[in-house]
Design a protein around this motif. Structure first.
Motif, PDB file in Angstrom:
ATOM      1  N   LYS A  76       0.839  -1.205   0.000  1.00 53.66           N
ATOM      2  CA  LYS A  76       0.000   0.000   0.000  1.00 53.66           C
ATOM      3  C   LYS A  76       0.873   1.255   0.000  1.00 53.66           C
ATOM      4  O   LYS A  76       2.033   1.225   0.432  1.00 53.66           O
ATOM      5  CB  LYS A  76      -0.876   0.021   1.256  1.00 53.66           C
ATOM      6  N   THR A  77       0.275   2.362  -0.449  1.00 58.72           N
ATOM      7  CA  THR A  77       0.995   3.637  -0.487  1.00 58.72           C
ATOM      8  C   THR A  77       1.500   4.028   0.899  1.00 58.72           C
ATOM      9  O   THR A  77       2.622   4.492   1.059  1.00 58.72           O
ATOM     10  CB  THR A  77       0.060   4.742  -1.017  1.00 58.72           C
ATOM     11  N   LYS A  78       0.651   3.842   1.891  1.00 55.59           N
ATOM     12  CA  LYS A  78       1.017   4.189   3.271  1.00 55.59           C
ATOM     13  C   LYS A  78       2.244   3.395   3.712  1.00 55.59           C
ATOM     14  O   LYS A  78       3.169   3.935   4.340  1.00 55.59           O
ATOM     15  CB  LYS A  78      -0.180   3.873   4.186  1.00 55.59           C
ATOM     16  N   LEU A  80       4.483   2.045   1.760  1.00 53.37           N
ATOM     17  CA  LEU A  80       5.644   2.469   0.968  1.00 53.37           C
ATOM     18  C   LEU A  80       6.277   3.722   1.583  1.00 53.37           C
ATOM     19  O   LEU A  80       7.506   3.843   1.683  1.00 53.37           O
ATOM     20  CB  LEU A  80       5.170   2.748  -0.468  1.00 53.37           C
ATOM     21  N   LYS A  81       5.444   4.645   2.007  1.00 55.30           N
ATOM     22  CA  LYS A  81       5.936   5.883   2.646  1.00 55.30           C
ATOM     23  C   LYS A  81       6.666   5.544   3.950  1.00 55.30           C
ATOM     24  O   LYS A  81       7.768   6.038   4.204  1.00 55.30           O
ATOM     25  CB  LYS A  81       4.767   6.828   2.923  1.00 55.30           C
TER      26      LYS A  81
ATOM     27  N   PRO B 117      -3.588   8.570  -3.445  1.00 50.99           N
ATOM     28  CA  PRO B 117      -4.080   7.260  -2.991  1.00 50.99           C
ATOM     29  C   PRO B 117      -4.456   7.254  -1.506  1.00 50.99           C
ATOM     30  O   PRO B 117      -3.885   8.000  -0.720  1.00 50.99           O
ATOM     31  CB  PRO B 117      -2.885   6.332  -3.231  1.00 50.99           C
ATOM     32  N   ASP B 118      -5.402   6.381  -1.175  1.00 52.70           N
ATOM     33  CA  ASP B 118      -5.828   6.190   0.212  1.00 52.70           C
ATOM     34  C   ASP B 118      -6.262   7.495   0.865  1.00 52.70           C
ATOM     35  O   ASP B 118      -5.954   7.763   2.026  1.00 52.70           O
ATOM     36  CB  ASP B 118      -4.710   5.540   1.042  1.00 52.70           C
ATOM     37  N   TYR B 164      -2.262  10.523   0.638  1.00 52.73           N
ATOM     38  CA  TYR B 164      -0.850  10.251   0.341  1.00 52.73           C
ATOM     39  C   TYR B 164      -0.522  10.716  -1.070  1.00 52.73           C
ATOM     40  O   TYR B 164      -1.382  10.700  -1.956  1.00 52.73           O
ATOM     41  CB  TYR B 164      -0.551   8.760   0.453  1.00 52.73           C
ATOM     42  N   PRO B 166       1.329   9.982  -4.666  1.00 49.23           N
ATOM     43  CA  PRO B 166       1.537   8.704  -5.375  1.00 49.23           C
ATOM     44  C   PRO B 166       2.896   8.084  -5.032  1.00 49.23           C
ATOM     45  O   PRO B 166       3.867   8.802  -4.773  1.00 49.23           O
ATOM     46  CB  PRO B 166       1.472   9.115  -6.853  1.00 49.23           C
ATOM     47  N   ASN B 167       2.932   6.762  -5.029  1.00 50.80           N
ATOM     48  CA  ASN B 167       4.157   5.988  -4.753  1.00 50.80           C
ATOM     49  C   ASN B 167       4.752   6.272  -3.379  1.00 50.80           C
ATOM     50  O   ASN B 167       5.945   6.096  -3.171  1.00 50.80           O
ATOM     51  CB  ASN B 167       5.220   6.238  -5.824  1.00 50.80           C
ATOM     52  N   GLY B 168       3.928   6.727  -2.468  1.00 47.69           N
ATOM     53  CA  GLY B 168       4.404   6.943  -1.094  1.00 47.69           C
ATOM     54  C   GLY B 168       5.428   8.045  -0.973  1.00 47.69           C
ATOM     55  O   GLY B 168       6.269   8.022  -0.075  1.00 47.69           O
ATOM     56  N   ASP B 171       2.784  12.909   2.079  1.00 52.01           N
ATOM     57  CA  ASP B 171       1.357  13.019   2.365  1.00 52.01           C
ATOM     58  C   ASP B 171       0.979  14.484   2.539  1.00 52.01           C
ATOM     59  O   ASP B 171       1.843  15.340   2.716  1.00 52.01           O
ATOM     60  CB  ASP B 171       0.958  12.195   3.600  1.00 52.01           C
TER      61      ASP B 171
END
Lengths: 262, 362
Positions: A76-78, A80-81, B117-118, B164, B166-168, B171
């Motif tokens: 998930k994006t979260k 990945l961050k 995303p999210d 967020y 994109p691609n983390g 945010d």
């Protein structure tokens, strides 16, 4: 004598390479079988495999508590961050493909179901098999919300709509298969590796879940299974993933009921 | 934050609590796990230069007990947190607090999900994503600098958007608030304060090296009433409260470094008189192994950099903390901290204290 003992212990420690694998319960049988086969060929390797769920495995990778995180969904994006903040660079390798098979009790006369009807059943809009040509009330069985299987089903079937509160949420594919097998009127979903003759598999949108339909993308509930590493795989990690992607490894994938990527 | 101008709805938190309970009941069949943690703390205060009349106060406290509840339903999820707190040296009933910290509904926003995303839209008593106060997960017992100074609320009643990149890659969040915080949410006015936050997390270009940059801005306008003896009547004054923070976080396992630059501006709008405070917070952590960490922190807070009088020139404080963390299990962390507060005004006596805390999660 003491020196010899210490030397032999140090040497044995030095030559033993260990690898930790943690994550998806769906990928667990592949990882376990592959680890056993790999260790048989490489006695110096010590591979420990644990389940816990896709989210647990990825969290362990971010915390550097595991070498490989197995997952039945993309990261998930979260996540990945969080990983990047800690200097962890998750790199995913697809090691197998899987179809989420929709199963019912063997006595159920239904053979085919559409995604739209599945959504109606799992959101509680259809509660009786009579609406679909069967008989009796529907018992909805699902994986629990922490599982990757649930997340893929949620995305591909429910589209984010809330699942019916009457659904029986179970902790593993095996439990779902058993519940459906023992409950007339039940419907559930499991990975292809958990199918048996004790349950009836439904076509989805007219397509049977099979190796061919999963690989060519015709089966609508298909997904990839991943092994995530911190950066490109290296050393024992690379050797193990290469083994799974080899002919012998992909045979293990097939023997466990999943679809090889090669 | 902000002055309390009085309230005609004094029990808003109990209304919120009632709403939370109704949500709990309505969701009783949904997958809604209850989890949380509590902190048991022993504090030993010691004055560096004690006079003979000064005793060394020490006490046990349950400094924080959280009971959390969250549904995993989509597209709307509900969550709540009840904060139970017993002050050190508990002597009276009011030292025992039960408060609602979070009670919110989150809507996932699928239409912009591919760009952000999210993403979610939040309503209710919710987290404030400001600066270090948002990032601080209490590796040391002390609060983050702005929270310690009570310059920012960690939770407030309002509306918010969080997503967020994109691609983390980071945010962003945009929130509007009541501004009274979760301990005194006495008004329903969700447009008094605004909070903007953005973080950037570049891709990992050097193995095991992580960077995070964050910027936050809080702006609030409020009205305070006060009794004017000269006019023999209650008057009101417009106040502005602005907060800015920049955070840099570097991690190269097993070392983590965080630095924060914090600015606080408090003004009376009619005469445009602004008091500006500037603070720095530096935190370092070394993980000796998976269970044991050594931490250090150094804070500087100069509460008035605009005033040039002699008193204002020597009003800075310095906080130094040394900490040890030992994780006994996934559910139990033991923390030991030595904390020294010194003053730029050399006439003020430095204060130090020793704290031991057990953090239990469930």
């Amino acid at each position: 004598m003491k020196k010899l003992l210490v030397l032999s212990i140090l040497l044995s420690l030095g030559f033993t390479q260990s690898l930790n694998i943690q994550g998806s319960t769906t990928v667990l049988p592949i990882a376990q079988a592959a680890a056993e086969a790999y260790m048989e060929k490489h006695p110096d390797a010590d591979i420990m495999v644990r389940g816990g769920g896709s989210g647990t495995g990825i969290a362990a990778l971010i915390d550097r508590a595991t070498d490989i995180a197995t997952s039945s969904r993309p990261i998930k994006t979260k996540e990945l961050k969080q990983a990047r903040e800690r200097g962890v660079n998750p790199v995913g390798t697809v090691i197998a493909l899987d179809g989420i098979a929709v199963i019912v009790h063997p006595n159920n006369p239904i053979n085919d179901i559409s995604i739209a009807d599945l959504k109606k059943i799992y959101t509680g809009k259809i509660t009786s098999w009579n609406a679909l040509g069967g008989k009796g009330n529907i018992v909805v069985v699902s994986r629990d919300a922490a599982s990757g299987t649930f997340e893929v089903f949620n995305e591909k079937v429910l589209g984010g709509t809330k699942m019916t509160e009457g659904a029986l949420m179970l902790a593993s594919n095996l439990e779902v298969a058993r519940a459906v097998e023992q409950t007339p009127g039940a419907i559930g979903y499991v990975g292809l590796g958990y199918l048996s003759e004790k349950v009836k598999v439904l076509k989805v949108n007219g397509v049977n879940p099979s190796e061919e339909t999963v690989r060519n993308g015709y089966y609508p509930l298909a997904r990839a299974l991943y092994m995530y590493t911190n950066g490109n795989p290296a050393g024992l990690t690379k050797s193990f993933i290469d083994f799974i992607l080899s002919g012998e490894g992909q045979k293990i994938v097939r023997d466990n009921g999943f679809v090889p990527v090669k | 934050m902000g002055l309390n101008p009085g309230s005609k709805i004094p029990n808003l938190r109990w209304i919120g609590f009632g709403v939370l309970m109704l949500l709990c009941i309505s969701q009783v069949h949904a997958d809604a796990p209850v989890y949380g943690y509590f902190w048991v703390r022993y504090t030993y205060d010691y004055l560096m230069k004690p006079d003979t009349a000064t005793k060394h106060p020490h006490a046990f406290s349950i400094d924080r007990g959280y009971i959390r509840w969250k549904t995993t339903t989509t597209p709307v999820a509900f969550s709540g947190t009840i904060d139970i707190n017993m002050k050190a040296g508990y002597t009276k009933d009011s030292d025992w607090l039960v408060r609602l910290k979070y009670a919110q509904a989150d809507w996932t926003l699928p239409y912009i999900g591919k760009y952000l995303p999210d993403t979610k839209f939040m309503i209710g008593l919710q987290k404030v994503y400001f600066g270090m106060a948002d990032l601080w997960e209490y590796p040391l017992i002390e609060k983050s600098l702005e929270d310690h100074l009570k310059k920012i609320n960690t939770a407030d009643l309002g509306l918010g958007f969080y997503g967020y990149l994109p691609n983390g890659l980071g945010d962003i969040s945009i929130q509007t608030f009541n501004g009274s915080g979760y301990s005194k949410p006495t008004e329903i006015d969700l447009n008094k304060a605004k909070c903007f936050n953005a973080s950037i997390v570049p891709p990992v270009f050097l193995r095991n090296f992580g960077i995070m940059l964050k910027g936050s801005y809080w702006m609030e306008k409020t009205t305070a009433k006060y009794w004017s003896a000269a006019d023999s009547e209650t008057l009101s004054v417009d106040l502005s409260e602005n907060r800015m923070a920049g955070v840099v976080q570097l991690r190269y396992a097993p070392v983590s470094l965080i630095g924060e630059y914090f600015i606080s501006e408090d003004g009376k709008i009619p005469d445009n008189k602004i008091t500006k405070g500037v603070g720095y917070s530096f935190i370092g952590q070394i993980d000796i192994n998976k269970n044991f960490s050594i931490l250090g922190r150094y804070d500087i807070w100069d509460k008035n950099v605009t005033d040039t009088t002699a008193a204002a020139r020597t009003d800075a404080i310095y906080i130094k903390i040394l900490g040890l963390n030992y994780k006994i299990s996934d559910n139990l962390l033991i923390q030991a901290n030595y904390q020294l507060t010194e003053y730029q005004d050399t006439l003020k006596v430095p204060v130090d204290k020793f704290m031991v805390q057990a953090k239990c999660s469930y």
